[in-house]
Design a protein around this motif. Structure first.
Motif, short mmCIF file in Angstrom:
data_model
loop_
_atom_site.label_atom_id
_atom_site.label_comp_id
_atom_site.label_asym_id
_atom_site.label_seq_id
_atom_site.Cartn_x
_atom_site.Cartn_y
_atom_site.Cartn_z
N LYS A 173 -3.83 1.87 -3.47
CA LYS A 173 -4.70 2.37 -2.10
C LYS A 173 -5.08 0.77 -1.07
O LYS A 173 -4.96 0.84 0.21
CB LYS A 173 -6.15 2.91 -2.90
CG LYS A 173 -6.39 2.97 -2.38
CD LYS A 173 -7.67 4.22 -2.46
CE LYS A 173 -9.00 5.08 -1.43
NZ LYS A 173 -10.03 5.22 -1.98
N GLU A 219 1.03 -1.02 -0.36
CA GLU A 219 -0.02 0.11 0.08
C GLU A 219 0.87 1.42 -0.26
O GLU A 219 2.10 0.88 0.76
CB GLU A 219 -0.83 -0.28 1.83
CG GLU A 219 -1.58 -0.90 0.78
CD GLU A 219 -2.86 -1.02 2.24
OE1 GLU A 219 -3.15 -0.52 2.86
OE2 GLU A 219 -3.64 -2.23 2.12
N GLY A 220 0.60 2.20 -0.52
CA GLY A 220 1.35 3.06 -1.02
C GLY A 220 2.70 3.11 -2.44
O GLY A 220 3.01 4.34 -2.02
N LYS A 226 3.60 3.17 -6.15
CA LYS A 226 2.94 3.91 -7.19
C LYS A 226 3.79 2.95 -8.34
O LYS A 226 4.84 2.73 -8.35
CB LYS A 226 4.17 5.66 -7.08
CG LYS A 226 3.51 6.62 -6.43
CD LYS A 226 4.11 7.81 -6.77
CE LYS A 226 3.32 8.72 -5.70
NZ LYS A 226 2.52 8.51 -5.07
N THR A 235 -1.93 5.15 -7.43
CA THR A 235 -0.91 4.25 -6.22
C THR A 235 -1.79 3.34 -5.80
O THR A 235 -2.90 3.47 -6.05
CB THR A 235 -0.82 5.10 -5.13
OG1 THR A 235 -0.88 7.14 -5.60
CG2 THR A 235 -0.79 5.78 -4.11
#
Length: 67
Positions: free
Chosen positions: A43, A12-13, A15, A41
């Motif tokens: 999520k 998560e987070g 790119k 990104t």
């Protein structure tokens, strides 16, 4: 396609670019890299390594850069 998640390659987070590998799925005695359909990104990751999946399951949610 029904199968099992062998490896999640993002967190998560992160790119990601379109076509980046998100996770590896084992189905019908084959391993497949599942790629990002859009750039964005990561999520939410809903399912992880070792979990069984069915067609249509939401595994990773990506917030598109265009949003």
């Amino acid at each position: 396609m029904p199968g099992e998640i062998l490896e999640v390659r993002v967190k998560e987070g992160d790119k990601v670019n379109q076509k980046d590998a998100l996770f590896v799925l084992s189905a019908m005695k084959m391993e497949m890299n599942i790629e990002a359909p859009v750039a964005g990104t990561v999520k939410t990751i809903y399912l992880g390594k070792g979990e069984k999946v069915s067609a249509g399951d939401l595994i990773i949610e990506i917030e598109s850069f265009s949003n």
